[in-house]
Design an enzyme around this catalytic site. Sequence first.
Site, PDB file in Angstrom:
ATOM      1  N   CYS A   1      14.993  -7.822  -6.173  1.00 27.24           N
ATOM      2  CA  CYS A   1      15.783  -7.372  -7.318  1.00 27.24           C
ATOM      3  C   CYS A   1      14.968  -6.571  -8.320  1.00 27.24           C
ATOM      4  CB  CYS A   1      16.400  -8.576  -8.022  1.00 27.24           C
ATOM      5  SG  CYS A   1      17.588  -9.480  -7.013  1.00 27.24           S
TER       6      CYS A   1
ATOM      7  N   TYR B   1      -4.202  -4.318   5.198  1.00 31.01           N
ATOM      8  CA  TYR B   1      -3.599  -4.468   3.874  1.00 31.01           C
ATOM      9  C   TYR B   1      -2.078  -4.332   3.905  1.00 31.01           C
ATOM     10  CZ  TYR B   1      -8.502  -3.690   2.943  1.00 31.01           C
ATOM     11  OH  TYR B   1      -9.871  -3.766   2.988  1.00 31.01           O
TER      12      TYR B   1
ATOM     13  N   ASP C   1       0.824  -1.214   0.000  1.00 36.93           N
ATOM     14  CA  ASP C   1       0.000   0.000   0.000  1.00 36.93           C
ATOM     15  C   ASP C   1       0.856   1.261   0.000  1.00 36.93           C
ATOM     16  OD1 ASP C   1      -2.510  -0.986  -0.271  1.00 36.93           O
ATOM     17  OD2 ASP C   1      -3.250  -0.340   1.683  1.00 36.93           O
TER      18      ASP C   1
END
Length: 395
Positions: free
Chosen positions: A344, A374, A311
């Site tokens: 990465c 969330y 988020d």
Amino acid sequence: MFKTDYAPLARPAILPDSDNRSGLPAFASVGDVLRAYEGDDAIFVLYPKKIAAAARTFLNGFPGKVLYAVKANPHPAVIKTLWTTGVRNFDVASTREVELVQSIAPSAKLFFMHPVKSRAAIRHAYAAGVRDFSFDSAEELQKMLEETGYANDLCLHLRVALPKGNAAMPLSGKFGADREAAVDLLQAARPHSMQLGVTFHVGSQCLDVEDYDRALRYVRSVLGDADVAIDSVDCGGGFPVAYPDMKPAPMGDYFSAIRKALDANGFAGLQVLGEPGRALCAQGGSTLARVEARKGRDLYLNDGSYGSLFDAAQCAWKFPVKLYRSAPRPDAGKADFRFFGPTCDSLDVMEGPFDLPADVQEGDWIEVCHLGAYGQALASRFNGFYSETTVAVMA
């Protein structure tokens, strides 16, 4: 993973069992957590007292039944805390959420409010005792009737799509029947419903209390066109949390606006439902992420957008942050930083900006707050970076 030996003057970190009702390792403070931790991953923190306080706000003020939206944070400790505080109704969206809640609170009442469900999920939920289901299409209505054997004890809730409101994250693009379809669906569902209701969602992080009045007026107009009587109104979620740069009205103002709108639109006497998720658990959880490297104003953390900071990367609003230094240092003022996660992928970035002490360095820990909703729920295991460590801080 947690130390059990401390310096003589250090406060004991892990609290006695009598003080720990979350089922998690419980600490008096974040500082105690960090002093005890020997692991290499981020740490998820739950604040059960904050979750309980948010639940009491809704239980004492919302003008109807409070359904916790399990998707916001399905951690067993969250569900247990809410049940202990008095929440008896849960909004579930999948077979696994049904099983999860029933494993923790077997006598809870479940509302399967996902408007699109698999046939297997419908059969499983009905066999498990669920009778409340949402739908937003003729196909979904037919599916539910067939998979429950045209049961005569169904409580069906039509999800209607609302005109665009003022929420920070509108939610009408995916689910909900438009006006013409809603009229037909109400008429089609009424003969098959022991109880028939209408449900809507004003959008996540609703910052305008009047959006609920506009939604209820819209529902009343649809019902007028359909000429169908209903038994319940579900006001959905959208109840906001105070993030940086966002100052929503007190929650009591939302409750008052909803109560007034229910009366004004002729819904007094009906069963009223609400589905808070973010508002019950966001401020009751955070992530502790360690700084692995600093490059100017860029901080590289051991958690990121593929973890609990999704988020923080995707939403347009900021999250509050706190710094815990690895060693004492003099205050060096404030600065704005950008975060990179550990994977990465160059998309693993959280622009912020995040306001922190300017002297932050490798080995420090940053608490990203208001991630109880969330945060941990969206974390993946991409690139091998993930955490299985959740603690309770009894502050």
